[in-house]
Write a protein that holds these residues in place. Structure first.
Motif, mmCIF file in Angstrom:
data_model
loop_
_atom_site.group_PDB
_atom_site.id
_atom_site.type_symbol
_atom_site.label_atom_id
_atom_site.label_comp_id
_atom_site.label_asym_id
_atom_site.label_seq_id
_atom_site.Cartn_x
_atom_site.Cartn_y
_atom_site.Cartn_z
ATOM 1 N N LEU A 110 41.007 44.256 34.255
ATOM 2 C CA LEU A 110 40.209 45.316 34.873
ATOM 3 C C LEU A 110 39.807 44.939 36.290
ATOM 4 O O LEU A 110 39.775 45.786 37.183
ATOM 5 C CB LEU A 110 38.964 45.608 34.030
ATOM 6 C CG LEU A 110 39.215 46.365 32.732
ATOM 7 C CD1 LEU A 110 37.931 46.426 31.909
ATOM 8 C CD2 LEU A 110 39.743 47.761 33.001
ATOM 9 N N ASP A 114 40.640 47.143 39.592
ATOM 10 C CA ASP A 114 39.617 47.524 40.566
ATOM 11 C C ASP A 114 40.046 47.161 41.989
ATOM 12 O O ASP A 114 39.896 47.952 42.920
ATOM 13 C CB ASP A 114 38.289 46.857 40.203
ATOM 14 C CG ASP A 114 37.123 47.424 40.978
ATOM 15 O OD1 ASP A 114 37.078 48.643 41.222
ATOM 16 O OD2 ASP A 114 36.241 46.624 41.345
ATOM 17 N N GLU A 115 40.619 45.973 42.158
ATOM 18 C CA GLU A 115 41.104 45.543 43.470
ATOM 19 C C GLU A 115 42.222 46.454 43.975
ATOM 20 O O GLU A 115 42.239 46.851 45.144
ATOM 21 C CB GLU A 115 41.618 44.105 43.412
ATOM 22 C CG GLU A 115 40.547 43.069 43.178
ATOM 23 C CD GLU A 115 41.125 41.691 42.863
ATOM 24 O OE1 GLU A 115 42.379 41.530 42.847
ATOM 25 O OE2 GLU A 115 40.326 40.768 42.619
ATOM 26 N N ASP A 118 40.842 49.801 44.950
ATOM 27 C CA ASP A 118 40.158 49.679 46.247
ATOM 28 C C ASP A 118 41.158 49.687 47.395
ATOM 29 O O ASP A 118 40.924 50.320 48.424
ATOM 30 C CB ASP A 118 39.319 48.403 46.305
ATOM 31 C CG ASP A 118 37.997 48.519 45.568
ATOM 32 O OD1 ASP A 118 37.580 49.660 45.247
ATOM 33 O OD2 ASP A 118 37.380 47.462 45.304
ATOM 34 N N SER A 131 40.785 58.019 39.194
ATOM 35 C CA SER A 131 41.561 57.110 38.355
ATOM 36 C C SER A 131 41.258 57.324 36.877
ATOM 37 O O SER A 131 40.164 57.741 36.503
ATOM 38 C CB SER A 131 41.294 55.655 38.744
ATOM 39 O OG SER A 131 39.926 55.363 38.660
#
Length: 140
Positions: A110, A114-115, A118, A131
């Motif tokens: 996860l 997230d990275e 971003d 998302s």
């Protein structure tokens, strides 16, 4: 393409590693006929490549998600070029509706998802994203 070609493609879609002998038995044709048809479909570009689909155990160790992307401009080429450089993105499609693109992602965690999201949000021509994490998939 005739009916046998269509059936052959369906069988290969379900199992791209099926042997020519098994496919021939399923289609009630000779092994040579199956191989000749596969060769012809590859030459004609109907079959582009054979791929690997991860087994259930390995898929469960990955996070699969989709991101909807709305661009700032009418031309998505710059966004597409940037998305191609992100290794976790496995597929990009244009879509109709309020978003322009949908991307499929596979990440190891996860935190990595997230990275990646971003980095997608920070692309200069990206106006908005949404998302969705895949929870479960059923075979048709």
């Amino acid at each position: 393409m005739d009916d046998i070609d269509q059936q052959l493609l369906l069988l290969l879609t379900r199992d791209g590693r099926a042997s020519a002998a098994d496919l021939a038995r399923e289609l009630s044709v000779s092994r040579g006929t199956v191989q000749n048809r596969i060769d012809k479909l590859k030459r004609e570009g109907v079959i582009e490549k054979f791929t690997v689909e991860l087994g259930r155990g390995e898929r469960e160790h990955q996070i699969s998600a989709f991101a909807l992307i709305r661009g700032n401009a009418d031309d998505d080429r710059r966004i597409l070029a940037s998305l191609r450089r992100i290794k976790e993105i496995t597929q990009v499609s244009t879509i109709s509706g309020t978003f322009d693109l949908v991307v499929e992602l596979r990440c190891s965690s996860l935190a990595r998802l997230d990275e990646v999201l971003d980095s997608v949000r920070s692309l200069p021509d990206v106006a908005d994203t949404q998302s969705h994490i895949r929870l479960r998939t059923w075979r048709s």
